[in-house]
Design a protein around this motif. Structure first.
Motif, PDB file in Angstrom:
ATOM      1  N   ASP A 152       0.821  -1.204   0.000  1.00 27.99           N
ATOM      2  CA  ASP A 152       0.000   0.000   0.000  1.00 27.99           C
ATOM      3  C   ASP A 152       0.859   1.259   0.000  1.00 27.99           C
ATOM      4  OD1 ASP A 152      -2.338  -1.441  -0.103  1.00 27.99           O
ATOM      5  OD2 ASP A 152      -3.013  -0.926   1.906  1.00 27.99           O
ATOM      6  N   ALA A 153       1.953   1.247   0.750  1.00 32.19           N
ATOM      7  CA  ALA A 153       2.856   2.406   0.764  1.00 32.19           C
ATOM      8  C   ALA A 153       3.443   2.626  -0.627  1.00 32.19           C
ATOM      9  CB  ALA A 153       3.970   2.205   1.802  1.00 32.19           C
ATOM     10  N   ARG A 154       3.856   1.548  -1.286  1.00 33.02           N
ATOM     11  CA  ARG A 154       4.415   1.673  -2.636  1.00 33.02           C
ATOM     12  C   ARG A 154       3.345   2.132  -3.630  1.00 33.02           C
ATOM     13  NH1 ARG A 154       7.796   3.535  -5.995  1.00 33.02           N
ATOM     14  NH2 ARG A 154       8.373   2.207  -7.721  1.00 33.02           N
ATOM     15  N   LEU A 155       2.125   1.631  -3.494  1.00 32.94           N
ATOM     16  CA  LEU A 155       1.031   2.067  -4.357  1.00 32.94           C
ATOM     17  C   LEU A 155       0.789   3.563  -4.207  1.00 32.94           C
ATOM     18  CD1 LEU A 155      -1.330   1.598  -6.309  1.00 32.94           C
ATOM     19  CD2 LEU A 155      -2.705   0.930  -4.307  1.00 32.94           C
ATOM     20  N   LEU A 156       0.799   4.055  -2.993  1.00 33.48           N
ATOM     21  CA  LEU A 156       0.626   5.494  -2.768  1.00 33.48           C
ATOM     22  C   LEU A 156       1.730   6.281  -3.458  1.00 33.48           C
ATOM     23  CD1 LEU A 156      -0.272   5.507   1.034  1.00 33.48           C
ATOM     24  CD2 LEU A 156      -1.803   6.081  -0.871  1.00 33.48           C
ATOM     25  N   GLN A 157       2.942   5.789  -3.339  1.00 33.76           N
ATOM     26  CA  GLN A 157       4.078   6.471  -3.943  1.00 33.76           C
ATOM     27  C   GLN A 157       3.973   6.485  -5.474  1.00 33.76           C
ATOM     28  OE1 GLN A 157       8.073   4.699  -3.681  1.00 33.76           O
ATOM     29  NE2 GLN A 157       8.597   6.456  -2.385  1.00 33.76           N
ATOM     30  N   LEU A 158       3.602   5.356  -6.044  1.00 35.49           N
ATOM     31  CA  LEU A 158       3.433   5.276  -7.498  1.00 35.49           C
ATOM     32  C   LEU A 158       2.283   6.169  -7.976  1.00 35.49           C
ATOM     33  CD1 LEU A 158       3.913   1.429  -7.968  1.00 35.49           C
ATOM     34  CD2 LEU A 158       5.451   3.229  -8.809  1.00 35.49           C
ATOM     35  N   THR A 159       1.212   6.216  -7.182  1.00 36.83           N
ATOM     36  CA  THR A 159       0.075   7.071  -7.532  1.00 36.83           C
ATOM     37  C   THR A 159       0.485   8.538  -7.465  1.00 36.83           C
ATOM     38  OG1 THR A 159      -1.437   5.397  -6.641  1.00 36.83           O
ATOM     39  CG2 THR A 159      -2.350   7.587  -7.040  1.00 36.83           C
ATOM     40  N   TYR A 160       1.256   8.882  -6.440  1.00 42.69           N
ATOM     41  CA  TYR A 160       1.783  10.247  -6.343  1.00 42.69           C
ATOM     42  C   TYR A 160       2.593  10.594  -7.591  1.00 42.69           C
ATOM     43  CZ  TYR A 160       4.885  14.058  -5.052  1.00 42.69           C
ATOM     44  OH  TYR A 160       5.589  15.237  -5.061  1.00 42.69           O
ATOM     45  N   GLN A 161       3.496   9.698  -7.962  1.00 38.96           N
ATOM     46  CA  GLN A 161       4.379   9.930  -9.105  1.00 38.96           C
ATOM     47  C   GLN A 161       3.571  10.083 -10.403  1.00 38.96           C
ATOM     48  OE1 GLN A 161       7.013   6.625 -10.013  1.00 38.96           O
ATOM     49  NE2 GLN A 161       8.641   8.065 -10.561  1.00 38.96           N
ATOM     50  N   ARG A 162       2.633   9.168 -10.640  1.00 39.19           N
ATOM     51  CA  ARG A 162       1.869   9.220 -11.885  1.00 39.19           C
ATOM     52  C   ARG A 162       0.947  10.436 -11.926  1.00 39.19           C
ATOM     53  NH1 ARG A 162      -0.500   4.072 -14.733  1.00 39.19           N
ATOM     54  NH2 ARG A 162       1.735   3.695 -14.909  1.00 39.19           N
ATOM     55  N   THR A 163       0.288  10.761 -10.823  1.00 39.76           N
ATOM     56  CA  THR A 163      -0.603  11.928 -10.843  1.00 39.76           C
ATOM     57  C   THR A 163       0.197  13.207 -11.035  1.00 39.76           C
ATOM     58  OG1 THR A 163      -0.627  12.127  -8.408  1.00 39.76           O
ATOM     59  CG2 THR A 163      -2.442  10.882  -9.446  1.00 39.76           C
ATOM     60  N   ARG A 164       1.403  13.221 -10.515  1.00 43.45           N
ATOM     61  CA  ARG A 164       2.268  14.384 -10.701  1.00 43.45           C
ATOM     62  C   ARG A 164       2.603  14.561 -12.186  1.00 43.45           C
ATOM     63  NH1 ARG A 164       5.472  17.750  -7.527  1.00 43.45           N
ATOM     64  NH2 ARG A 164       7.408  18.368  -8.537  1.00 43.45           N
TER      65      ARG A 164
END
Length: 170
Positions: A152-164
C-alpha cells in the motif's frame, strides 16, 4: 528533459481494526528510491482487540503475528533508523496511522525521530482530481495486492508519481 523528482517516503499501517482499542499489526514504508519493506508487529498482551472484518481485508491472522511478528521496540527502532535522516514520512490516512504510530512508540518507550504528515499536503488540485482513478488503474496494471502495508505504501508512492506526471508537474 525534466529533472527527476525525489519521491516522498510513504508510510502505511495495517491494524487489528478501526475502533477503540485497535493497534498496529504491520508497518510498511516506500522509500525515496522506490524500494519498499514492511514488518509485522507482535501484539502486546494488553492488545486484545481484534476485528475479523479487518483480518478479511489484510489477511493477517493473530497466529501469524505471534509467529512472525517483531517486538514493538524493534519495529520502533527500525522506523527511527529508516526515517531519522529523512525526518518525515507521509500517510494517506494520517488520523489513523498517526494514532497507531503514537501507540507503537509509546509502548516501545521511545520517541519517533521523524514526523508523520498527511500526504494530501503534497498534492496539487490537479493530482487530487485524478488520484482515485489513477490509483485504481495502477492496481489493475501492476496487479498490486491491497491492504498489506508495504504494498500500500508503494502504491501510494506510485500514484503520487503518476498523478504528478499527468497533472503536468513533472
Amino acid at each position: 528533459m525534466l529533472p527527476s523528482v525525489t519521491l516522498p517516503t510513504l508510510l502505511d499501517i495495517e491494524a487489528s481494526g478501526f475502533g477503540r482499542g485497535s493497534y498496529p499489526i504491520e508497518v510498511g514504508l516506500a522509500r525515496p528510491d522506490g524500494s519498499s519493506c514492511a514488518f509485522l508487529i507482535q501484539p502486546l498482551e494488553e492488545w486484545t482487540h481484534w476485528d475479523p472484518k479487518a483480518e478479511l481485508l489484510h489477511g493477517i491472522s493473530r497466529g501469524r503475528l505471534a509467529r512472525e511478528g517483531y517486538p514493538v521496540r524493534q519495529v520502533a527502532r527500525w522506523l527511527n533508523d529508516e526515517l531519522d535522516e529523512i525526518g518525515i514520512a507521509y500517510s494517506d490516512s494520517w488520523g489513523y496511522d498517526n494514532t497507531w504510530l503514537s501507540l507503537l512508540f509509546h509502548h516501545a518507550g521511545m520517541l519517533p525521530a521523524f514526523r508523520l504528515e498527511a500526504l494530501r499536503m503534497l498534492l496539487s488540485e490537479g493530482q487530487l482530481e485524478i488520484w482515485h482513478e489513477t490509483r485504481e488503474a495502477l492496481i489493475e496494471e501492476l496487479g498490486i495486492y491491497r491492504h498489506r502495508a508495504g504494498e500500500d505504501a508503494r502504491l501510494l508512492q506510485l500514484t503520487y508519481q503518476r498523478t504528478r506526471e499527468l497533472a503536468g508537474k513533472g
